[in-house]
Enzyme design. Structure first.
Site, PDB file in Angstrom:
ATOM      1  N   LYS A  41     -84.989 -27.308  17.802  1.00 18.87           N
ATOM      2  CA  LYS A  41     -85.973 -26.371  18.460  1.00 18.87           C
ATOM      3  C   LYS A  41     -85.656 -26.655  19.947  1.00 18.87           C
ATOM      4  O   LYS A  41     -84.699 -27.193  20.550  1.00 18.87           O
ATOM      5  CB  LYS A  41     -87.299 -27.600  18.394  1.00 18.87           C
ATOM      6  CG  LYS A  41     -87.093 -28.768  18.767  1.00 18.87           C
ATOM      7  CD  LYS A  41     -88.163 -29.778  18.471  1.00 18.87           C
ATOM      8  CE  LYS A  41     -88.114 -31.325  19.045  1.00 18.87           C
ATOM      9  NZ  LYS A  41     -88.991 -32.078  18.359  1.00 18.87           N
ATOM     10  N   TYR A 271     -87.056 -27.176  53.752  1.00 20.44           N
ATOM     11  CA  TYR A 271     -88.427 -26.989  53.705  1.00 20.44           C
ATOM     12  C   TYR A 271     -88.885 -28.469  54.056  1.00 20.44           C
ATOM     13  O   TYR A 271     -88.473 -29.219  53.559  1.00 20.44           O
ATOM     14  CB  TYR A 271     -88.895 -26.680  52.218  1.00 20.44           C
ATOM     15  CG  TYR A 271     -88.857 -25.048  51.976  1.00 20.44           C
ATOM     16  CD1 TYR A 271     -89.512 -24.219  52.804  1.00 20.44           C
ATOM     17  CD2 TYR A 271     -88.407 -24.781  50.786  1.00 20.44           C
ATOM     18  CE1 TYR A 271     -89.422 -22.846  52.358  1.00 20.44           C
ATOM     19  CE2 TYR A 271     -88.006 -23.563  50.543  1.00 20.44           C
ATOM     20  CZ  TYR A 271     -88.719 -22.458  51.210  1.00 20.44           C
ATOM     21  OH  TYR A 271     -88.627 -21.183  50.706  1.00 20.44           O
TER      22      TYR A 271
HETATM   23  C1  LIG Z   1     -88.240 -33.300  17.890  1.00 17.99           C
HETATM   24  C2  LIG Z   1     -88.334 -33.971  16.398  1.00 17.99           C
HETATM   25  C3  LIG Z   1     -87.302 -34.523  15.935  1.00 17.99           C
HETATM   26  C4  LIG Z   1     -86.122 -34.986  16.740  1.00 17.99           C
HETATM   27  O1  LIG Z   1     -86.363 -36.119  17.759  1.00 17.99           O
HETATM   28  P1  LIG Z   1     -85.050 -36.913  18.458  1.00 17.99           P
HETATM   29  O2  LIG Z   1     -85.722 -37.941  19.117  1.00 17.99           O
HETATM   30  O3  LIG Z   1     -84.727 -35.647  19.456  1.00 17.99           O
HETATM   31  O4  LIG Z   1     -83.924 -37.207  17.360  1.00 17.99           O
HETATM   32  C5  LIG Z   1     -87.518 -35.183  14.695  1.00 17.99           C
HETATM   33  N1  LIG Z   1     -88.641 -34.953  13.950  1.00 17.99           N
HETATM   34  C6  LIG Z   1     -89.690 -34.382  14.506  1.00 17.99           C
HETATM   35  C7  LIG Z   1     -91.018 -34.031  13.674  1.00 17.99           C
HETATM   36  C8  LIG Z   1     -89.487 -33.615  15.698  1.00 17.99           C
HETATM   37  O5  LIG Z   1     -90.557 -32.800  16.313  1.00 17.99           O
END
Ligand SMILES: *Cc1c(COP(=O)(O)O)cnc(C)c1O
Length: 381
Positions: A41, A271
């Site tokens: 993702k 800045y």
């Molecule tokens: C993002 C996510 C993961 C992965 O988590 P990590 O800590 O990056 O391994 C697993 N399950 C769900 C439902 C997620 O949203």
């Protein structure tokens, strides 16, 4: 790595060989008896979802996980064939996208189940769903104490196949919360029992994210869903105290010195004039800023590596530029490589380190590297 012409010399190098190394390393550690879902993702936590998925598909990863259906579509359009789970479900108007692209979706609302069932029916297909159980995260998912009623209702959808049950941990990275993690595991086991008693044949029973899979043997179910560890970001999401697999960082961020100037002692830079030279100084200007995802909170805090030596960021990081005190770097020239995240001559700067300095986790650092920063891929062989 060589920069191609006509692009600003600020880029993220993605080492796909290290991604594959991490996958194999975790697989050796956790064992071959469970299924593996690579979570890609948010554009693979900033590493490039398609490229990472291609490299891991070659290594026979079983599943891919995405947050939203659009991300699943992107993988399908790139030719990824393995099953893809939309971890966050979908919105009412996306059911055809799910069915037509053979995406699998998490589900936790009956309205969703109904619209997906209708879409599948009208296309003469069966849609595969994984029921998300909220065992204590409090975010998405059917509450564990409402799971029986949900299961009962799901039976009526003839064009849905419930392939699995899943849950997500709130604090698997913190051993002081083991009591709570174990409670989540117990609630999940009850939900599985309820579904099975009602006649659902569950292929997948999965709970574990990266810290769940590495730190909690009893949480592995028959599939683990891995994000962070694949990208080598174990440093701040795995408990310090435990045995863990070797991981290598996958993303480095580089730029080049664009301008060098001598600034006398006592002048302010940037800045809001937050930095004043304490000596006659040599100051380098680097074409990366907070728009690129180099956080403004790193102003006067971060270091970069130039010619194998660390140099401090001075003054405020601005939208497109950062200034660095290179007075102590020998032979610095315009065009010299600047390492913002990565390694050079034994000196290292990790995403975890930048995260600590900005009070966040490394995921937010790599996710935050904007698309303006071109990705260059070092092949996985
Ligand atoms: C993002 C996510 C993961 C992965 O988590 P990590 O800590 O990056 O391994 C697993 N399950 C769900 C439902 C997620 O949203």
């Amino acid at each position: 790595m060589q920069n191609t012409p006509a692009q600003r010399p600020t880029w993220a190098e993605i080492n796909l060989a290290n991604l594959v190394f991490n996958f194999k390393s975790v697989k050796t550690f956790v064992g071959a008896e469970v299924h593996y879902m690579a979570v890609v993702k948010a554009d693979g936590y900033g590493h490039g979802a398609v490229e990472c998925a291609r490299a891991l598909e070659k290594e026979n990863v079983d599943w891919f996980g995405v947050a939203i259906p659009e991300e699943g579509l992107q993988l399908r359009q790139a030719g990824i064939l393995r099953p893809i789970l939309c971890l966050g479900g979908f919105w009412e108007y996306q059911q055809n996208l799910i069915v037509e692209n053979d995406l699998t979706t998490a589900i936790c609302r009956l309205e969703n189940a109904e619209s997906l069932n209708n879409a599948a029916m009208s296309q003469n297909r069966t849609a595969k769903v994984h029921v998300k159980v909220d065992t204590g995260m409090g975010r998405i998912g059917v509450r564990f104490d409402e799971i029986a009623a949900f299961a009962e209702q799901l039976k009526f959808f003839s064009h849905l196949k419930v392939q699995g049950l899943m849950t997500h941990f709130a604090a698997a990275d913190n051993l002081a919360e083991n009591e709570f993690t174990n409670e989540q595991i117990r609630r999940f086991a009850q939900a599985v029992e309820i579904f099975e008693k009602k006649g659902f044949q569950l292929i997948y029973k999965d709970l574990a994210n990266s810290p769940g899979a590495i730190a909690h043997k009893n949480a592995r179910g028959n599939m683990v869903r891995l994000g962070g560890v694949l990208y080598g970001l174990g440093g701040d999401v795995l408990p310090k105290e435990i045995k863990k697999p070797e991981l290598k960082p996958v993303m480095s961020v580089f730029s080049q010195v664009t301008l060098l100037k001598k600034v006398p002692k006592g002048e302010s830079l940037g800045y809001s004039r937050t930095f004043t030279t304490k000596r006659d100084s040599l100051i380098a200007t680097i074409p990366i800023g907070y728009h690129d995802g180099y956080p403004r909170l790193l102003s006067n805090r971060a270091q970069v590596i130039i010619n194998g030596k660390k140099a401090p960021v001075v003054g405020r990081i601005s939208m497109d530029w950062t200034i660095v005190d290179v007075t102590e770097i020998a032979d610095v020239k315009i065009g010299d490589c600047v390492v913002l995240i990565g390694e050079q001559n034994g000196q290292t700067i990790t995403a975890e380190e930048l995260a600590r300095k900005t009070d966040t986790i490394s995921y937010e650092i790599t996710c935050g590297i904007n698309s303006r920063v071109v990705r260059r891929y070092a092949a996985s062989e």
